[in-house]
Motif scaffolding. Structure first.
Motif, PDB file in Angstrom:
ATOM      1  N   UNK B 136      11.302  -5.410  -2.697  1.00  0.00           N
ATOM      2  CA  UNK B 136      10.303  -4.408  -2.298  1.00  0.00           C
ATOM      3  C   UNK B 136       8.924  -5.040  -2.389  1.00  0.00           C
ATOM      4  N   UNK B 137       8.684  -6.062  -1.604  1.00  0.00           N
ATOM      5  CA  UNK B 137       7.435  -6.805  -1.696  1.00  0.00           C
ATOM      6  C   UNK B 137       6.350  -6.162  -0.830  1.00  0.00           C
ATOM      7  N   UNK B 260       0.472  -3.316   1.396  1.00  0.00           N
ATOM      8  CA  UNK B 260       1.107  -2.928   2.662  1.00  0.00           C
ATOM      9  C   UNK B 260       2.126  -1.807   2.433  1.00  0.00           C
ATOM     10  N   UNK B 261       2.542  -1.629   1.183  1.00  0.00           N
ATOM     11  CA  UNK B 261       3.496  -0.557   0.882  1.00  0.00           C
ATOM     12  C   UNK B 261       2.885   0.816   1.144  1.00  0.00           C
ATOM     13  N   UNK B 262       1.543   0.878   1.217  1.00  0.00           N
ATOM     14  CA  UNK B 262       0.875   2.168   1.457  1.00  0.00           C
ATOM     15  C   UNK B 262       0.826   2.512   2.942  1.00  0.00           C
ATOM     16  N   UNK B 263       1.249   1.581   3.809  1.00  0.00           N
ATOM     17  CA  UNK B 263       1.065   1.759   5.253  1.00  0.00           C
ATOM     18  C   UNK B 263       1.656   3.077   5.769  1.00  0.00           C
ATOM     19  N   UNK B 293       2.060 -11.545  -3.860  1.00  0.00           N
ATOM     20  CA  UNK B 293       2.875 -10.383  -3.506  1.00  0.00           C
ATOM     21  C   UNK B 293       2.803  -9.347  -4.631  1.00  0.00           C
ATOM     22  N   UNK B 294       2.957  -8.102  -4.258  1.00  0.00           N
ATOM     23  CA  UNK B 294       3.119  -7.051  -5.263  1.00  0.00           C
ATOM     24  C   UNK B 294       4.565  -6.569  -5.154  1.00  0.00           C
ATOM     25  N   UNK B 295       4.942  -5.627  -5.973  1.00  0.00           N
ATOM     26  CA  UNK B 295       6.260  -5.014  -5.844  1.00  0.00           C
ATOM     27  C   UNK B 295       7.328  -5.645  -6.705  1.00  0.00           C
ATOM     28  N   UNK B 296       8.565  -5.417  -6.289  1.00  0.00           N
ATOM     29  CA  UNK B 296       9.689  -5.753  -7.170  1.00  0.00           C
ATOM     30  C   UNK B 296      10.672  -6.722  -6.522  1.00  0.00           C
ATOM     31  N   UNK B 297      11.320  -7.474  -7.398  1.00  0.00           N
ATOM     32  CA  UNK B 297      12.407  -8.354  -6.978  1.00  0.00           C
ATOM     33  C   UNK B 297      13.701  -7.805  -7.583  1.00  0.00           C
ATOM     34  N   UNK B 298      14.806  -8.346  -7.112  1.00  0.00           N
ATOM     35  CA  UNK B 298      16.092  -7.877  -7.632  1.00  0.00           C
ATOM     36  C   UNK B 298      16.698  -8.950  -8.536  1.00  0.00           C
ATOM     37  N   UNK B 328      12.714  -3.122   5.714  1.00  0.00           N
ATOM     38  CA  UNK B 328      11.278  -3.302   5.933  1.00  0.00           C
ATOM     39  C   UNK B 328      10.732  -2.268   6.933  1.00  0.00           C
ATOM     40  N   UNK B 329      11.476  -2.060   8.013  1.00  0.00           N
ATOM     41  CA  UNK B 329      11.013  -1.123   9.051  1.00  0.00           C
ATOM     42  C   UNK B 329      10.912   0.300   8.508  1.00  0.00           C
ATOM     43  N   UNK B 330      11.888   0.693   7.737  1.00  0.00           N
ATOM     44  CA  UNK B 330      11.936   2.081   7.275  1.00  0.00           C
ATOM     45  C   UNK B 330      10.975   2.358   6.128  1.00  0.00           C
ATOM     46  N   UNK B 331      10.602   1.311   5.376  1.00  0.00           N
ATOM     47  CA  UNK B 331       9.807   1.551   4.172  1.00  0.00           C
ATOM     48  C   UNK B 331       8.375   1.067   4.261  1.00  0.00           C
ATOM     49  N   UNK B 332       8.122   0.095   5.123  1.00  0.00           N
ATOM     50  CA  UNK B 332       6.785  -0.478   5.189  1.00  0.00           C
ATOM     51  C   UNK B 332       6.636  -1.705   4.292  1.00  0.00           C
ATOM     52  N   UNK B 333       7.677  -2.022   3.500  1.00  0.00           N
ATOM     53  CA  UNK B 333       7.598  -3.248   2.703  1.00  0.00           C
ATOM     54  C   UNK B 333       7.612  -4.463   3.626  1.00  0.00           C
TER      55      UNK B 333
END
Lengths: 309, 419
Positions: B136-137, B260-263, B293-298, B328-333
């Motif tokens: 979720x970058x 970009x997650x806020x897009x 990058x921000x966000x999470x890795x698995x 990516x398309x569905x979430x904006x990540x």
């Protein structure tokens, strides 16, 4: 034959069957004792133990005994001084705001009798809101860019200060928001205390020509002291917990550690950076601090409490 | 005898049938909720259709709490197989939990990891071992309100490319409209915001081990002085991320630099309210763009055996280009797999939704988010947060505040060097 009489008002001891230990009272108490032991006293003892070890909650990694190092670490932390100072502010300021202020409000609502129910409901309403929602809503209201307070101040020709970024104002903002949230609950406790006062006393004082002030001073205040003691103890204990959510959502302890407290510091150590030892040591410090305050209060105030009407 | 034989064969058949339908349940901790949560579940459902022998139980926890929740679950020995871990906690997690190295040959063919851009794998790379894959970058980018640009007399189609242009545009917005010009996210404890600012300016926020802050260089001080000037001049009202985000979405701020997650959220808010523009993160002087990058890795925690095998199947599934691009398309990540446009569905999406282009352009310019060690982290982050508060209060210049902060941060982190 001399008859032995039990003095009036004292209960005769229950006869024991032979030398048997009375089981029934312990069976009745057992659920509560088990619950307290499992969910209160065992965690307390385990927390005290954790405060002397270094561990990161990984069951596969051993706990390392570090003695009092976690305590010295907490006392030397750059957060501790501010957290302790702010904890005292939260507690001391809560007394006039959350313990004393609800008394006149409760008396006002009480004098309205059934007509006061609307006020009671309005006052109690904020208690029902989630603190998370309250914090988010106040963030919007206080937003320095077009927030409602800013707009109203502008309409009145003034300027609303940026209260959450000013280190001197932020803690008072958090305190006022938490007061708004809990004042209704404490008012309700006082109203319940007032409801237990026999109205005949009020009528009798009125017939003797007592003023409103002397009614409050000589009748209501003394008879409200048990409620006041309860509200005082619970408010002081919860004062630093009640502000946790607004601190976390609105300021994260800032600006410049201006709103953090011991409770929030413990959360940050234990659950943000997984320093279990520091978190446990901080918890023990809070426990000892609140225990001392409560004992002092009980010793000094209990003798002034009027339990009988 | 015949009866006994038939009973035994019946039992054997039942056992075989039961084994044939035995399913392995794996537990996936994540912080996706709302629409991204539904998308994740749909991806997991698709995975289960392809792998009927695996059941994925997903557990949602809030992003701020997920690390603590996973720790608690591991401590309580509850099953934890796959987890979303906030980038800055990867090093701590790798050391403090039974995390599995994904490129260990013992875990089978590791070529699936090559699908990811190498720089995206760097956040999870510790001493040559890969403990985390990107998921979720986000990347910081410039959102701007074209209507406010026009109102201020600026060309709404000429996007500010550099920090100098951003400041000039923000100043004009403030002067001509009285509105807030620009803000730059700070994120939790001011950590990520400061990291991005100084890294893009050419400074090093933290060393690779996370044990030493190094941003008290001329570039670091200069860019943080600019952040102070933004507050001092009033083009950036001092507030927090929620307040800046709310103001931008309400059409009350000219520009906002955030993930970009806020897009998706900004597009929805702007609908019918204002004309939204998106641009790449501003360049600092002559420096090439470098954004964390921000966000999470698995990460993988499943014990060796069927649960680990099933978990690895899931990770391989998530690394498929079509699956990753769908996410990516569905979430904006950010897209995570090399050359995302090679996927026709993604190429069509980019053509139809140009606002996503800046984040794709920044894929190659992304650096791993700085990771913190466990000890001294809170103290260090508190010093960084206090630094921002003091910078914005503007009572001392950055040249006095920044070196002092770096010294305090390093003092707090020095406990890790003594080991």
């Amino acid at each position: 034959m001399t008859a032995t009489a039990t003095p009036l008002g004292t209960a005769a001891p229950l006869p024991l069957r032979g030398r048997q230990w009375p089981l029934a009272p312990f069976l009745y108490l057992a659920p509560m004792i088990v619950l307290l032991a499992v969910f209160t006293y065992w965690p307390l003892l385990h927390t005290i133990y954790l405060s002397f070890v270094q561990w990161n909650m990984n069951p596969d990694q051993p706990m390392r005994w570090v003695g009092a190092a976690n305590y010295s670490g907490i006392f030397n932390s750059p957060l501790f001084d501010a957290a302790f100072r702010n904890t005292l502010i939260y507690i001391v300021a809560s007394i006039p705001l959350k313990v004393l202020l609800p008394i006149p409000i409760a008396i006002f609502v009480w004098t309205l009798a059934t007509r006061g129910q609307v006020y009671r409901a309005l006052l109690f309403l904020p208690t029902l809101f989630s603190f998370t929602v309250v914090a988010v809503v106040f963030l919007w209201l206080l937003n320095p860019i077009g927030g409602h307070f800013v707009q109203v101040a502008r309409l009145l020709g003034g300027q609303w200060p940026n209260v959450l970024t000013d280190p001197d104002l932020a803690i008072w903002t958090i305190l006022l928001i938490s007061t708004w949230k809990v004042i209704g609950f404490n008012t309700l406790l006082y109203v319940a205390g007032l409801a237990s006062i026999n109205r005949d006393y009020v009528e009798a004082m009125r017939l003797d020509g007592a003023s409103d002030w002397s009614l409050v001073r000589h009748l209501l205040w003394p008879l409200l002291t048990p409620t006041t003691l309860f509200v005082l103890i619970s408010t002081v204990i919860f004062a630093i917990q009640q502000v946790f959510t607004p601190i976390d959502i609105m300021t994260e302890g800032g600006p410049q550690n201006g709103t953090t407290n011991l409770f929030y510091m413990v959360y940050q150590y234990a659950f943000r950076t997984f320093n279990v030892g520091f978190g446990a040591a901080g918890t023990v410090i809070i426990f000892a601090f609140l225990l001392a305050i409560t004992l002092i209060k009980m010793r000094t105030l209990d003798r002034h409490v009027q339990y009988q009407q | 005898m015949k009866k006994i034989r038939s009973i035994i064969s019946g039992l054997v058949l039942t056992l075989v049938a039961a084994t044939a339908h035995a399913q392995t349940e794996i537990v996936f901790y994540h912080y996706q909720t709302g629409a991204p949560g539904k998308t994740l579940r749909a991806i997991l459902d698709d995975f289960q259709k392809i792998n009927p022998d695996v059941v994925v139980k997903d557990i949602y926890k809030h992003s701020e709490q997920i690390t603590g929740e996973v720790q608690a679950a591991l401590a309580a020995r509850r099953p934890v197989d796959v987890t979303s871990v906030i980038g800055k906690n990867i090093v701590f997690f790798a050391g403090a939990t039974p995390a599995v190295a994904l490129n260990d040959p013992k875990n089978g063919d590791t070529r699936w990891l090559d699908a990811y851009l190498p720089n995206f794998l760097d956040a999870g790379r510790i001493e040559g071992k890969i403990y985390a894959i990107p998921h979720s970058y986000g990347t910081p980018q410039l959102y701007y309100n074209k209507d406010i640009f026009r109102k201020a007399g600026l060309d709404a189609d000429k996007v500010p490319r550099t920090w100098d242009e951003v400041i000039a545009a923000a100043t004009q917005i403030k002067q001509k409209t009285g509105m807030a010009g620009v803000a730059h996210l700070h994120a939790s404890m001011g950590d990520y915001g400061t990291m991005v600012m100084v890294t893009n300016a050419g400074a090093t926020y933290l060393n690779k081990a996370g044990t030493k802050a190094e941003f008290d260089t001329p570039q670091g001080v200069a860019v943080l002085q600019m952040w102070q000037d933004m507050a001092k001049s009033g083009i950036m009202p001092v507030a927090n991320d929620q307040q800046w985000g709310a103001a931008f979405q309400a059409g009350q701020m000219g520009m906002y630099i955030t993930s970009s997650a806020a897009l998706r959220g900004f597009v929805a808010s702007a609908q019918g309210k204002f004309d939204l523009g998106v641009a790449q993160y501003p360049l600092w002087k002559e420096q090439p763009r470098r954004v964390n990058n921000s966000g999470a890795a698995i990460m993988l925690h499943a014990p060796a055996g069927p649960r680990r095998e099933a978990s690895l199947k899931l990770l391989r599934h998530l690394s498929r280009q079509d699956v990753s691009n769908h996410w990516s398309r569905e979430t904006g990540y950010m897209p995570l797999i090399r050359n995302p446009q090679a996927d026709p569905a993604m190429a069509k999406y980019i053509a139809e939704f140009p606002l996503v282009r800046p984040s794709i352009a920044q894929m190659a310019e992304t650096l791993p988010t700085a990771t913190w060690p466990a000890e001294g982290t809170l103290e260090a982050q508190v010093h960084i947060k206090n630094m921002l508060d003091e910078l914005w209060a503007a009572k001392r210049p950055a040249s006095a505040i920044v070196p002092e902060t770096v010294r305090k941060v390093n003092e707090a982190l020095s406990v890790n060097l003594k080991k």
